[in-house]
Write an enzyme that holds these catalytic residues in place. Structure first.
Site, short mmCIF file in Angstrom:
data_model
loop_
_atom_site.label_atom_id
_atom_site.label_comp_id
_atom_site.label_asym_id
_atom_site.label_seq_id
_atom_site.Cartn_x
_atom_site.Cartn_y
_atom_site.Cartn_z
N ASP A 1 0.83 -1.21 0.00
CA ASP A 1 0.00 0.00 0.00
C ASP A 1 0.86 1.25 0.00
OD1 ASP A 1 -2.09 -1.75 0.18
OD2 ASP A 1 -2.56 -1.33 2.27
N LYS B 1 -6.28 11.66 10.37
CA LYS B 1 -6.14 10.84 9.17
C LYS B 1 -7.05 11.29 8.03
CE LYS B 1 -6.07 6.09 7.46
NZ LYS B 1 -6.14 4.66 7.82
N ASP C 1 -4.24 2.42 -5.17
CA ASP C 1 -2.87 2.60 -4.66
C ASP C 1 -2.48 1.45 -3.73
OD1 ASP C 1 -4.54 3.22 -2.56
OD2 ASP C 1 -3.40 4.96 -1.89
#
Length: 485
Positions: free
Chosen positions: A165, A238, A412
């Site tokens: 990742d 986040k 991704d």
């Protein structure tokens, strides 16, 4: 009033839980239906930016944790060396949630749990430790695969997808775009002893600001203290950081802080904790999150200035094209022509017999004008999505030429077999560096204005917004072991 607010929150959670139960049942039904076959295929489609999506619903490689945990590659490869075995261990640590430490620590973590892993694989019903993982079903699948290896030894043919990742991949793209050495280091474009955590870095900056405010004589020292008592951590920062490359704003920053609070605390607790700033729970929640959003946004802009400058520049280019009532077009480093043309929407009333009601549909007609606001709002995320799609395409070409045929990807997050993961990390870095070795931003500008004659004033405005570049050596990416990890 407090009771009603909490009832609403509980009701929504119950509805969400019911949806998850239905989703789980549907995935299991599909998995059982296809389990009779040795191999199955997933047809994919590509959107206008080059991103790939599986066409089937629910049960596919981009699905939920359960869906991913049920899937293996149809053609495995033997684990013949310690490097491939360690990638299997690293994957196990990652899906468990032990992914913020060094590779060596992740490997040690899995070795220390081998007896537990065996018990879980043999009887997951009576050994429920796997449910503590961040991705429990994928961790359970790992436990079974790792136990099989422990029983068989080297030469075991592994079919488990090993995931790599990116570290907030949108910011990785912006950092490379402008050669930003500060943001680049924070998102692992530069090698480090342990993987860098951009969300934790922003959280530390935010905590420093609040501590400074708490020690001052300013009236806001009280609310700063209350926020510090509640705790500033990476979970709070986040979402606001993650969405920044895709058009995040201070307003969305406040919204995500609110989501963090309501996900972790009851409205009555929030109202009591910040009681002096609001008259009732929702008012208190809004004022507390609005206050913190100013300091969190400052922390983000200080850390990720290159991304914010690049986004302002890209929007300025978009606004010039929009003034000509033309779509936005550019060619990715893989040669894909991207055409963004959001049109105005005209409403039509369509009478139907569906359940005895009249349904109103919003329809797009040909010939309508460009929706300038949607064009401006969409250009930054679509540009970055086209770049990460180009990385995937280059990576797939390199891996295919090397004889690798087992792939999975969620934008991704790239997957392959343990035996091929070492090669995968190499080609991932190479693909990314090849894309950004050229001046991507300059080429993007030239593509947008291919059929547009700019005025002198527009040329000056473009120069005014052109962001400056840093000193990041892009070749450092080739040495960064945690670039994708």
């Amino acid at each position: 009033r407090i009771w009603k607010n909490e009832v609403v929150a509980t009701y929504r959670k119950n509805i969400q839980t019911r949806s998850i139960r239905l989703l789980t049942a549907q995935i299991l039904r599909l998995a059982n239906r296809f389990s009779q076959y040795d191999k199955i295929w997933f047809p994919y489609q590509m959107d206008f930016r080059g991103r790939l999506y599986p066409i089937p619903a629910l049960f596919h490689p981009q699905g939920s944790d359960l869906a991913r945990g049920l899937l293996l590659f149809s053609e495995g490869k033997p684990i013949n060396n310690e490097a491939a075995l360690n990638w299997l261990r690293i994957h196990g640590a990652n899906v468990f949630g032990e992914d913020k430490v060094s590779y060596d620590d992740r490997i040690r973590f899995i070795k220390s749990k081998e007896e537990e892993i065996r018990r879980v694989a043999e009887d997951p019903i009576n050994n429920m430790e796997w449910t503590e993982a961040d991705k429990p079903f994928q961790y359970l699948a790992f436990c079974r695969e790792y136990t099989n290896f422990l029983e068989y030894g080297f030469g075991y043919v592994s079919s488990l997808p090993i995931q790599l990742d990116g570290t907030c991949n949108g910011l990785q793209n912006y950092s490379a775009l402008l050669r930003d050495e500060i943001a680049g280091a924070a998102v692992n474009l530069i090698d480090a002893e342990i993987p860098q955590d951009i969300y934790a870095i922003v959280a530390e900056k935010l905590e420093d600001k609040l501590n400074h405010k708490r020690k001052s004589d300013h009236p806001d020292r009280v609310i700063a203290t209350q926020w510090l008592d509640l705790g500033i951590n990476r979970k709070l920062t986040k979402r606001p950081v993650m969405v920044l490359p895709y058009g995040g704003t201070k307003m969305s920053c406040r919204k995500y802080i609110e989501e963090y609070l309501t996900d972790n605390y009851s409205l009555s607790f929030i109202h009591e904790h910040f009681s002096y700033i609001g008259n009732e729970p929702t008012d208190t929640l809004f004022k507390a999150t609005q206050w913190l959003s100013n300091y969190l946004w400052d922390s983000i802009t200080e850390t990720l200035k290159s991304a914010i400058d690049a986004m302002a520049y890209i929007r300025k280019l978009s606004s010039i094209v929009n003034s000509r009532e033309q779509p936005l077009e550019w060619v990715t480093p893989c040669g894909l022509l991207v055409r963004q043309a959001y049109k105005d929407v005209k409403e039509h009333r369509v009478e139907t017999e569906l359940y005895g009601h009249i349904t109103q549909w919003r329809c797009v007609e040909s010939g309508l004008k460009i929706d300038k606001q949607r064009q401006n709002n969409g250009i930054c995320p679509n540009f970055i999505h086209s770049m990460d799609a180009a990385t995937l395409m280059k990576y797939l070409n390199k891996m295919t030429k090397a004889g690798v045929s087992s792939f999975g990807a969620v934008h991704d997050s790239f997957w392959t077999l343990a035996a091929d993961t070492e090669l995968s990390t190499k080609y991932l870095r190479l693909a990314f560096v090849e894309i950004y070795e050229e001046d991507v931003l300059e080429k993007f500008k030239d593509d947008l204005f291919t059929d547009i004659e700019l005025t002198d004033k527009e040329v000056e405005r473009i120069k005014e917004y052109l962001p400056s570049k840093g000193t990041l050596d892009l070749r450092e990416v080739l040495k960064s072991k945690y670039f994708f990890n």
